[in-house]
Design a protein around this motif. Structure first.
Motif, PDB file in Angstrom:
ATOM      1  N   ALA A 270      -8.319   7.694   4.691  1.00  0.00           N
ATOM      2  CA  ALA A 270      -6.984   7.326   3.588  1.00  0.00           C
ATOM      3  C   ALA A 270      -5.972   7.807   4.018  1.00  0.00           C
ATOM      4  O   ALA A 270      -4.685   6.629   4.430  1.00  0.00           O
ATOM      5  CB  ALA A 270      -7.064   7.345   2.564  1.00  0.00           C
ATOM      6  N   LYS A 271      -6.028   8.801   4.642  1.00  0.00           N
ATOM      7  CA  LYS A 271      -5.220   9.470   5.138  1.00  0.00           C
ATOM      8  C   LYS A 271      -4.611   8.476   7.177  1.00  0.00           C
ATOM      9  O   LYS A 271      -3.247   8.296   7.525  1.00  0.00           O
ATOM     10  CB  LYS A 271      -5.082  11.119   5.823  1.00  0.00           C
ATOM     11  CG  LYS A 271      -4.628  11.728   4.424  1.00  0.00           C
ATOM     12  CD  LYS A 271      -4.828  13.218   5.308  1.00  0.00           C
ATOM     13  CE  LYS A 271      -4.654  14.259   4.356  1.00  0.00           C
ATOM     14  NZ  LYS A 271      -5.082  15.089   4.322  1.00  0.00           N
ATOM     15  N   GLU A 272      -5.583   8.571   7.970  1.00  0.00           N
ATOM     16  CA  GLU A 272      -5.063   7.406   8.920  1.00  0.00           C
ATOM     17  C   GLU A 272      -5.133   5.944   9.035  1.00  0.00           C
ATOM     18  O   GLU A 272      -4.076   5.507   9.649  1.00  0.00           O
ATOM     19  CB  GLU A 272      -6.313   7.821   9.855  1.00  0.00           C
ATOM     20  CG  GLU A 272      -7.896   9.083  10.213  1.00  0.00           C
ATOM     21  CD  GLU A 272      -9.131   8.978  11.151  1.00  0.00           C
ATOM     22  OE1 GLU A 272      -8.873   8.407  11.418  1.00  0.00           O
ATOM     23  OE2 GLU A 272      -9.991  10.099  11.163  1.00  0.00           O
ATOM     24  N   TYR A 273      -5.321   5.791   7.525  1.00  0.00           N
ATOM     25  CA  TYR A 273      -4.963   4.474   6.763  1.00  0.00           C
ATOM     26  C   TYR A 273      -3.509   4.366   7.449  1.00  0.00           C
ATOM     27  O   TYR A 273      -3.168   3.391   7.439  1.00  0.00           O
ATOM     28  CB  TYR A 273      -6.046   3.345   6.395  1.00  0.00           C
ATOM     29  CG  TYR A 273      -5.859   2.340   5.996  1.00  0.00           C
ATOM     30  CD1 TYR A 273      -6.374   1.401   7.086  1.00  0.00           C
ATOM     31  CD2 TYR A 273      -4.838   1.508   4.817  1.00  0.00           C
ATOM     32  CE1 TYR A 273      -6.063  -0.102   6.753  1.00  0.00           C
ATOM     33  CE2 TYR A 273      -4.329   0.428   4.830  1.00  0.00           C
ATOM     34  CZ  TYR A 273      -5.408  -0.518   5.857  1.00  0.00           C
ATOM     35  OH  TYR A 273      -4.633  -1.623   4.859  1.00  0.00           O
ATOM     36  N   ILE A 274      -2.838   5.305   6.139  1.00  0.00           N
ATOM     37  CA  ILE A 274      -1.967   5.330   5.522  1.00  0.00           C
ATOM     38  C   ILE A 274      -0.901   5.592   6.645  1.00  0.00           C
ATOM     39  O   ILE A 274       0.204   4.841   6.923  1.00  0.00           O
ATOM     40  CB  ILE A 274      -2.012   6.040   4.507  1.00  0.00           C
ATOM     41  CG1 ILE A 274      -2.527   5.853   2.837  1.00  0.00           C
ATOM     42  CG2 ILE A 274      -0.474   6.648   3.934  1.00  0.00           C
ATOM     43  CD1 ILE A 274      -2.677   7.172   2.401  1.00  0.00           C
ATOM     44  N   VAL A 276      -0.602   4.751   9.578  1.00  0.00           N
ATOM     45  CA  VAL A 276      -0.281   3.376  10.894  1.00  0.00           C
ATOM     46  C   VAL A 276       0.563   2.417   9.947  1.00  0.00           C
ATOM     47  O   VAL A 276      -0.414   1.162  10.694  1.00  0.00           O
ATOM     48  CB  VAL A 276      -1.669   2.559  11.682  1.00  0.00           C
ATOM     49  CG1 VAL A 276      -1.974   4.295  12.734  1.00  0.00           C
ATOM     50  CG2 VAL A 276      -2.742   2.766  11.084  1.00  0.00           C
ATOM     51  N   ASN A 277       0.483   2.366   8.829  1.00  0.00           N
ATOM     52  CA  ASN A 277       0.557   1.087   8.253  1.00  0.00           C
ATOM     53  C   ASN A 277       1.961   1.292   7.364  1.00  0.00           C
ATOM     54  O   ASN A 277       2.417   2.178   5.869  1.00  0.00           O
ATOM     55  CB  ASN A 277      -0.527   0.880   7.244  1.00  0.00           C
ATOM     56  CG  ASN A 277      -1.414   0.431   7.488  1.00  0.00           C
ATOM     57  OD1 ASN A 277      -1.473  -0.611   7.790  1.00  0.00           O
ATOM     58  ND2 ASN A 277      -3.299   0.557   7.726  1.00  0.00           N
ATOM     59  N   PRO A 278       2.724   1.570   7.903  1.00  0.00           N
ATOM     60  CA  PRO A 278       4.580   2.666   7.322  1.00  0.00           C
ATOM     61  C   PRO A 278       4.282   1.538   5.849  1.00  0.00           C
ATOM     62  O   PRO A 278       5.697   2.001   5.477  1.00  0.00           O
ATOM     63  CB  PRO A 278       5.542   1.283   7.949  1.00  0.00           C
ATOM     64  CG  PRO A 278       4.201   1.035  10.021  1.00  0.00           C
ATOM     65  CD  PRO A 278       3.522   0.639   9.116  1.00  0.00           C
ATOM     66  N   ASP A 279       4.302   0.321   5.282  1.00  0.00           N
ATOM     67  CA  ASP A 279       4.356  -0.113   4.453  1.00  0.00           C
ATOM     68  C   ASP A 279       3.782   0.786   3.441  1.00  0.00           C
ATOM     69  O   ASP A 279       4.633   1.474   1.467  1.00  0.00           O
ATOM     70  CB  ASP A 279       4.161  -1.864   4.130  1.00  0.00           C
ATOM     71  CG  ASP A 279       5.075  -2.429   5.112  1.00  0.00           C
ATOM     72  OD1 ASP A 279       5.392  -2.139   5.075  1.00  0.00           O
ATOM     73  OD2 ASP A 279       4.378  -4.294   4.780  1.00  0.00           O
ATOM     74  N   TYR A 280       2.054   1.287   3.400  1.00  0.00           N
ATOM     75  CA  TYR A 280       2.260   2.186   2.600  1.00  0.00           C
ATOM     76  C   TYR A 280       2.693   3.706   2.734  1.00  0.00           C
ATOM     77  O   TYR A 280       3.236   3.927   1.170  1.00  0.00           O
ATOM     78  CB  TYR A 280       0.676   2.720   3.230  1.00  0.00           C
ATOM     79  CG  TYR A 280      -0.906   1.238   2.590  1.00  0.00           C
ATOM     80  CD1 TYR A 280      -0.575  -0.132   3.457  1.00  0.00           C
ATOM     81  CD2 TYR A 280      -1.616   1.503   1.787  1.00  0.00           C
ATOM     82  CE1 TYR A 280      -1.357  -0.907   2.786  1.00  0.00           C
ATOM     83  CE2 TYR A 280      -2.464   0.810   1.336  1.00  0.00           C
ATOM     84  CZ  TYR A 280      -2.238  -0.916   1.991  1.00  0.00           C
ATOM     85  OH  TYR A 280      -3.390  -1.305   1.868  1.00  0.00           O
ATOM     86  N   ILE A 281       3.556   3.916   3.610  1.00  0.00           N
ATOM     87  CA  ILE A 281       3.899   4.888   3.002  1.00  0.00           C
ATOM     88  C   ILE A 281       5.556   5.369   2.567  1.00  0.00           C
ATOM     89  O   ILE A 281       5.432   5.881   2.176  1.00  0.00           O
ATOM     90  CB  ILE A 281       4.115   5.830   5.425  1.00  0.00           C
ATOM     91  CG1 ILE A 281       3.392   5.956   5.324  1.00  0.00           C
ATOM     92  CG2 ILE A 281       5.287   6.706   4.880  1.00  0.00           C
ATOM     93  CD1 ILE A 281       3.573   6.426   7.608  1.00  0.00           C
ATOM     94  N   GLN A 282       6.256   4.388   2.713  1.00  0.00           N
ATOM     95  CA  GLN A 282       6.879   3.851   2.087  1.00  0.00           C
ATOM     96  C   GLN A 282       6.704   3.283   0.641  1.00  0.00           C
ATOM     97  O   GLN A 282       7.872   4.062  -0.234  1.00  0.00           O
ATOM     98  CB  GLN A 282       7.674   2.410   2.365  1.00  0.00           C
ATOM     99  CG  GLN A 282       8.561   2.694   3.673  1.00  0.00           C
ATOM    100  CD  GLN A 282       9.698   3.528   4.024  1.00  0.00           C
ATOM    101  OE1 GLN A 282       9.711   3.783   2.540  1.00  0.00           O
ATOM    102  NE2 GLN A 282       9.529   4.097   4.980  1.00  0.00           N
ATOM    103  N   VAL A 283       5.918   3.182  -0.012  1.00  0.00           N
ATOM    104  CA  VAL A 283       5.041   2.723  -1.580  1.00  0.00           C
ATOM    105  C   VAL A 283       4.917   4.284  -2.294  1.00  0.00           C
ATOM    106  O   VAL A 283       5.363   4.609  -3.197  1.00  0.00           O
ATOM    107  CB  VAL A 283       3.848   1.773  -1.256  1.00  0.00           C
ATOM    108  CG1 VAL A 283       3.620   2.446  -2.750  1.00  0.00           C
ATOM    109  CG2 VAL A 283       5.236   0.452  -1.126  1.00  0.00           C
ATOM    110  N   ARG A 284       4.289   4.937  -1.355  1.00  0.00           N
ATOM    111  CA  ARG A 284       3.643   6.120  -1.675  1.00  0.00           C
ATOM    112  C   ARG A 284       4.766   7.297  -1.425  1.00  0.00           C
ATOM    113  O   ARG A 284       5.016   8.165  -2.617  1.00  0.00           O
ATOM    114  CB  ARG A 284       2.629   6.939  -0.790  1.00  0.00           C
ATOM    115  CG  ARG A 284       1.308   5.940  -0.759  1.00  0.00           C
ATOM    116  CD  ARG A 284       0.454   7.011   0.339  1.00  0.00           C
ATOM    117  NE  ARG A 284       0.072   8.373  -0.191  1.00  0.00           N
ATOM    118  CZ  ARG A 284      -0.865   9.026  -0.789  1.00  0.00           C
ATOM    119  NH1 ARG A 284      -1.205   7.748  -1.713  1.00  0.00           N
ATOM    120  NH2 ARG A 284      -0.336   9.743  -1.310  1.00  0.00           N
TER     121      ARG A 284
END
Length: 336
Positions: A270-274, A276-284
């Motif tokens: 999950a960390k690797e996926y998050i 490389v996906n900036p949208d997920y980072i912002q949501v979290r």
């Protein structure tokens, strides 16, 4: 690390494995997992997915997060799944799966190649109605929880009925929509009696030995149990699906403690996926994700490895949380 101390035992959270993993995840992940088995550091996870959507499959991964293989798809053909419920391995490493909608047991070799299938709908001897949990004993006999027939049936590996027990009801030895099953090192059989909110322990022949349930003082409640495991010291672990927790009991049936989940960080996948996906980072960043995500959501199965590490599968968060049990703590306390 987060620890729970109770009953002379220490349970320490270690790490988690998994993510939802459909589509962009490239095969990694456990989409709506319902059961798993554990053998020599390898997890075999039965994923139910969603109807008509990618996800009905078996995901095989090491406990070190290395994806080994994925096989299976949605459908009714040989080697396909519709509503899979359970998975186990025979002594040769062949993979057995149960499917409640297709009313059958399907067998694969260790690489995922289809070998055979058996089972038919009905309530007669050897027939099945929504098979759920399956488990092999040391002699390679397969115990099948025949859920809507409210019984356990025991078969050879090729589907020949050996014996059966159980009926509908809430008296001792009866069932109301049973689900999971476990066979301990001595051969005793534990069955999660889902609607009766208890676990019953039997001899291999079906004689009742013990029940795990809320006592007269209101201690040790279970609500909709699904999975069971027993460690080398005889402690019993039950996934309390209805209350989002793992209930732990001693071999005498006495309640020890509850675990509620401690995964403050996502899994390595999950960390690797998050990352490389900036949208997920912002949501979290905008939400208190850690507090919400760390706890169990619909824990559905549990297994113990040869080091007495506890692996808890979450249907709702598509992952396995791993705990370590301090096996020497009880002895140290007695020597104080």
């Amino acid at each position: 690390m987060l620890t729970t101390v109770a009953g002379g035992r220490v349970f320490e959270y270690d790490y988690c494995i998994g993510m939802q993993g459909v589509g962009a995840a490239g095969g990694r992940g456990f989409p709506v997992p319902v059961d798993f088995t554990l053998n020599k550091g390898v997890l075999y996870v039965m994923c139910r997915g969603a109807a008509e959507v990618a996800g009905q499959r078996v995901s095989i991964t090491s406990i070190d997060h290395d994806l080994i293989s994925v096989f299976g798809s949605h459908g009714s053909g040989d080697g396909q799944f519709s509503w899979p419920t359970s998975i186990d391995l025979d002594n040769n490493g062949n993979i057995y799966t149960a499917d409640e909608w297709l009313t059958r047991i399907t067998v694969f070799d260790r690489s995922g190649k289809f070998l055979q299938k058996w089972g038919e709908l009905g309530d007669g001897d050897g027939q099945l109605n929504r098979p759920s949990g399956i488990a092999f004993d040391r002699e390679d006999n397969l115990y099948v929880v025949d859920s809507l027939n409210n019984r356990v049936q025991v078969f050879t590996k090729n589907g020949q009925l050996l014996h059966k027990w159980g009926s509908y009801g809430n008296s001792d030895g009866q069932f109301d929509m049973p689900w999971g099953i476990c066979i301990d090192q001595s051969g005793s059989v534990f069955v999660a009696d889902w609607r009766n909110s208890r676990v019953q322990k039997f001899t291999p022949e079906g004689k009742l030995l013990m029940k795990f349930e809320e006592d007269d003082a209101g201690v040790g409640e279970i609500f909709r149990p699904t999975g069971i495991a027993v460690d080398s010291e005889g402690d019993v672990y039950i996934t309390d699906w209805g209350k989002n927790r793992l209930q732990i009991y001693g071999s005498d049936g006495g309640f020890i403690t509850s675990l509620y989940g401690d995964a403050e960080e996502p899994s390595a996948w999950a960390k690797e996926y998050i990352d490389v996906n900036p949208d997920y980072i912002q949501v979290r960043r905008r939400m208190n994700a850690k507090e919400e995500e760390k706890v169990f959501l619909r824990p559905i199965a549990v297994n113990i490895d040869d080091q007495d590490r506890i692996f808890v599968l979450e249907n709702g968060r598509h992952r396995v949380q791993v705990y370590k049990k301090d096996k020497n703590f009880m002895e140290a306390q007695l020597n104080l």
